[in-house]
Design a protein around this motif. Structure first.
Motif, PDB file in Angstrom:
ATOM      1  N   THR A 218       0.828  -1.204   0.000  1.00  0.00           N
ATOM      2  CA  THR A 218       0.000   0.000   0.000  1.00  0.00           C
ATOM      3  C   THR A 218       0.863   1.256   0.000  1.00  0.00           C
ATOM      4  OG1 THR A 218      -1.744  -1.183   1.203  1.00  0.00           O
ATOM      5  CG2 THR A 218      -1.812   1.223   1.242  1.00  0.00           C
ATOM      6  N   GLU A 219       1.894   1.272   0.835  1.00  0.00           N
ATOM      7  CA  GLU A 219       2.779   2.441   0.885  1.00  0.00           C
ATOM      8  C   GLU A 219       3.510   2.633  -0.438  1.00  0.00           C
ATOM      9  OE1 GLU A 219       5.377   2.245   4.182  1.00  0.00           O
ATOM     10  OE2 GLU A 219       3.793   2.300   5.696  1.00  0.00           O
ATOM     11  N   GLN A 224       4.155   5.483  -5.682  1.00  0.00           N
ATOM     12  CA  GLN A 224       4.054   5.490  -7.138  1.00  0.00           C
ATOM     13  C   GLN A 224       3.045   6.524  -7.625  1.00  0.00           C
ATOM     14  OE1 GLN A 224       3.084   1.388  -7.827  1.00  0.00           O
ATOM     15  NE2 GLN A 224       5.218   0.745  -7.987  1.00  0.00           N
ATOM     16  N   ARG A 225       1.959   6.702  -6.864  1.00  0.00           N
ATOM     17  CA  ARG A 225       0.942   7.676  -7.258  1.00  0.00           C
ATOM     18  C   ARG A 225       1.322   9.097  -6.878  1.00  0.00           C
ATOM     19  NH1 ARG A 225      -4.470   4.427  -5.152  1.00  0.00           N
ATOM     20  NH2 ARG A 225      -4.400   2.742  -6.708  1.00  0.00           N
ATOM     21  N   MET A 231       8.558   5.680   1.939  1.00  0.00           N
ATOM     22  CA  MET A 231       7.896   4.703   2.785  1.00  0.00           C
ATOM     23  C   MET A 231       8.200   4.987   4.248  1.00  0.00           C
ATOM     24  SD  MET A 231       8.471   1.236   0.538  1.00  0.00           S
ATOM     25  CE  MET A 231       7.130   0.414   1.381  1.00  0.00           C
ATOM     26  N   SER A 232       7.294   4.544   5.124  1.00  0.00           N
ATOM     27  CA  SER A 232       7.465   4.798   6.548  1.00  0.00           C
ATOM     28  C   SER A 232       8.611   3.959   7.106  1.00  0.00           C
ATOM     29  CB  SER A 232       6.161   4.484   7.298  1.00  0.00           C
ATOM     30  OG  SER A 232       5.860   3.096   7.211  1.00  0.00           O
ATOM     31  N   GLU A 233       8.999   4.286   8.343  1.00  0.00           N
ATOM     32  CA  GLU A 233      10.130   3.611   8.973  1.00  0.00           C
ATOM     33  C   GLU A 233       9.714   2.420   9.838  1.00  0.00           C
ATOM     34  OE1 GLU A 233      13.141   4.451   8.294  1.00  0.00           O
ATOM     35  OE2 GLU A 233      12.715   6.304   7.190  1.00  0.00           O
ATOM     36  N   ARG A 234       8.432   2.332  10.196  1.00  0.00           N
ATOM     37  CA  ARG A 234       7.980   1.313  11.139  1.00  0.00           C
ATOM     38  C   ARG A 234       7.514   0.071  10.386  1.00  0.00           C
ATOM     39  NH1 ARG A 234       4.069   3.744  15.617  1.00  0.00           N
ATOM     40  NH2 ARG A 234       4.526   1.653  16.437  1.00  0.00           N
ATOM     41  N   ILE A 250      14.395   5.426  -3.952  1.00  0.00           N
ATOM     42  CA  ILE A 250      13.555   6.586  -4.229  1.00  0.00           C
ATOM     43  C   ILE A 250      14.354   7.866  -4.080  1.00  0.00           C
ATOM     44  CG2 ILE A 250      11.563   7.890  -3.395  1.00  0.00           C
ATOM     45  CD1 ILE A 250      10.296   5.218  -2.615  1.00  0.00           C
ATOM     46  N   GLU A 251      15.129   7.962  -2.990  1.00  0.00           N
ATOM     47  CA  GLU A 251      15.946   9.150  -2.780  1.00  0.00           C
ATOM     48  C   GLU A 251      16.977   9.319  -3.888  1.00  0.00           C
ATOM     49  OE1 GLU A 251      15.594  11.464  -0.587  1.00  0.00           O
ATOM     50  OE2 GLU A 251      13.897  10.508   0.419  1.00  0.00           O
ATOM     51  N   SER A 252      17.583   8.201  -4.304  1.00  0.00           N
ATOM     52  CA  SER A 252      18.579   8.275  -5.370  1.00  0.00           C
ATOM     53  C   SER A 252      17.957   8.751  -6.675  1.00  0.00           C
ATOM     54  CB  SER A 252      19.234   6.898  -5.552  1.00  0.00           C
ATOM     55  OG  SER A 252      20.135   6.913  -6.642  1.00  0.00           O
TER      56      SER A 252
END
Length: 474
Positions: A218-219, A224-225, A231-234, A250-252
């Motif tokens: 889901t995340e 993507q949208r 994404m979360s850390e937990r 994603i960051e890259s």
């Protein structure tokens, strides 16, 4: 071949939940089947052992109540141990076999055709066998289990008169079969119920255990949208390497996209001044020879700018060990072009450059640094621009640093507006033409060289002052 390709295109691997549920179901069914078979075999063995013990007790009871006459005829002194021995075809039978070939039966054995007599057994010998085929009193096929016990008659304690005999006790196998059927029905009923409950419990457990994976999906869909940036850390520790790798990717990608955009913007900004010089020369009606010479200079500069920006996009940072570059000669080339672009303002640029001032880095970086600072000063200056360069002393034998400042006599920058002006894409005055990225380019370059940029009011000219400090080298 095309059909096979179509099959592989249409076929999709099963989901993790389907795989685990299928594996758990197969394992559970196999376990229940093996457990049921083991319970059934254990109960059947126990039931047969109980039957053997029961028939043995009947045989010993008969042995205690049997007497033999002088002609070795059997005489039973007591009532049979079970009333079924007195009912013809009752399903419980007794036979006494003697050494002379004679045989005596219980009343229940009258009518049915029992299995052939095995014969005498050795004293104290026991046998238990079955099921053995027989014909019941009504003529139907049946079977019995038979227990035999070898004994010796010794009423007078005289070896001359003792003789062996064997007692056989038989029981219809239908009683054992009925017990087994009842047991199997109940066992498989409860095993099936337990299996359904375990399958439902396994489904619930799978739903619960796979919930973190569905949350990751889901995340990732939200990323993507464009609904979230990362994404979360937990997450469970098993999924942390995956989510961290996704966030790093994603960051890259975001940094690469931002770098590409900045590189294109920087290139466009760098080409703006040479293009403006060429436009000014064309509009001024210069002689062909002067125009040709200016075109050659500016085209070479644009070519160098393109090569520099491409090389800067392909690498990060700067070379640690670079040849020292003079400040004045590079600044003069830039100022000549700016004086032509801003000829209508009549801006005068003055130099105060120390002979020992050197820039240790890439030539393109120095051109970008000086070009953006000087162009910004020319844009806002009224009449004067001052370029100052001094070496920054270093202790010991370390390489000297550099202090580079550009002053103008323009309106200056209010302290509360400094942070906003240094942002990429923000212009100090929207009425003034520009892209608002020159000073952000300067900041990026200074950061690469581990330097710092200070914006303050010029003490000499009264306008803005941009001061760059590059630290000493190794």
């Amino acid at each position: 071949m095309s059909g096979r390709l179509w099959f592989f295109k249409r076929w999709r691997p099963r989901s993790l939940q389907a795989r685990q549920l299928l594996a758990a179901s197969v394992g559970l069914v196999a376990f229940l089947a093996i457990a049921g078979y083991a319970l059934d075999a254990a109960f059947a063995d126990t039931a047969r052992a109980n039957m053997q013990d029961r028939l043995k007790s009947y045989a010993r009871a008969y042995a205690d109540g049997i007497d033999f006459t002088r002609d070795r005829s059997v005489y039973i002194r007591e009532q049979p141990p079970d009333s079924r021995f007195a009912g013809p075809g009752s399903g419980l039978y007794m036979q006494v076999v003697m050494g002379n070939g004679t045989m005596a039966n219980s009343l229940s054995a009258e009518g049915p055709m029992l299995p052939p007599v095995r014969g005498l057994l050795a004293p104290r010998q026991e046998v238990f066998e079955g099921p053995l085929p027989m014909i019941d009193i009504d003529g139907s096929q049946a079977s019995v289990y038979r227990y035999g016990l070898g004994l010796v008659w010794d009423a007078d304690a005289d070896p001359a008169t003792e003789f062996p005999y064997t007692i056989y006790v038989m029981e219809d196998s239908r009683a054992l079969g009925a017990q087994l059927r009842v047991f199997r029905g109940r066992v498989w009923f409860w095993m099936g119920g337990a299996g359904l409950i375990l399958l439902m419990l396994q489904t619930v457990i799978l739903q619960w255990s796979l919930r973190p994976m569905r949350r990751v999906i889901t995340e990732l869909t939200k990323v993507q949208r464009g609904e979230t940036e990362r994404m979360s850390e937990r997450h469970p520790r098993e999924l942390e390497p995956l989510t961290e790798s996704i966030n790093a990717f994603i960051e890259s990608e975001r940094e690469n996209l931002e770098r590409q955009r900045n590189t294109l913007a920087d290139l466009a900004h760098s080409l703006k001044t040479p293009l403006a010089v060429l436009r000014t020369q064309l509009d001024s009606g210069a002689q062909d020879q002067d125009l040709r010479q200016e075109f050659d200079v500016q085209l070479r500069r644009m070519n160098n700018l393109v090569s520099y920006q491409l090389a800067r996009a392909a690498s990060s940072g700067h070379k640690l060990f670079s040849a020292p570059l003079p400040i004045e000669s590079n600044a003069e080339e830039i100022v000549r072009g700016l004086e032509k672009v801003y000829a209508g303002k009549g801006v005068l640029c003055e130099f105060d450059i120390d002979e020992g001032a050197r820039f240790h880095g890439e030539p393109g970086d120095l051109q970008e640094l000086l070009g953006n600072l000087l162009e910004n000063a020319f844009k806002w200056a009224k009449r004067r621009v001052l370029l100052t360069a001094k070496p920054l002393p270093a202790p010991g034998a370390r390489r000297a640093g550099l202090v580079l400042s550009v002053d103008d006599d323009g309106p200056g920058i209010a302290p509360e507006d400094i942070a906003k002006v240094l942002q990429r894409g923000v212009r100090g005055d929207e009425r003034v033409q520009g892209h608002g990225i020159g000073l952000s380019i300067v900041q990026d370059l200074i950061k690469d060289y581990r330097g710092e940029l200070q914006v303050k009011r010029s003490p000499e000219l009264g306008g803005a002052r941009f001061e760059v400090k590059l630290p000493p080298g190794p």
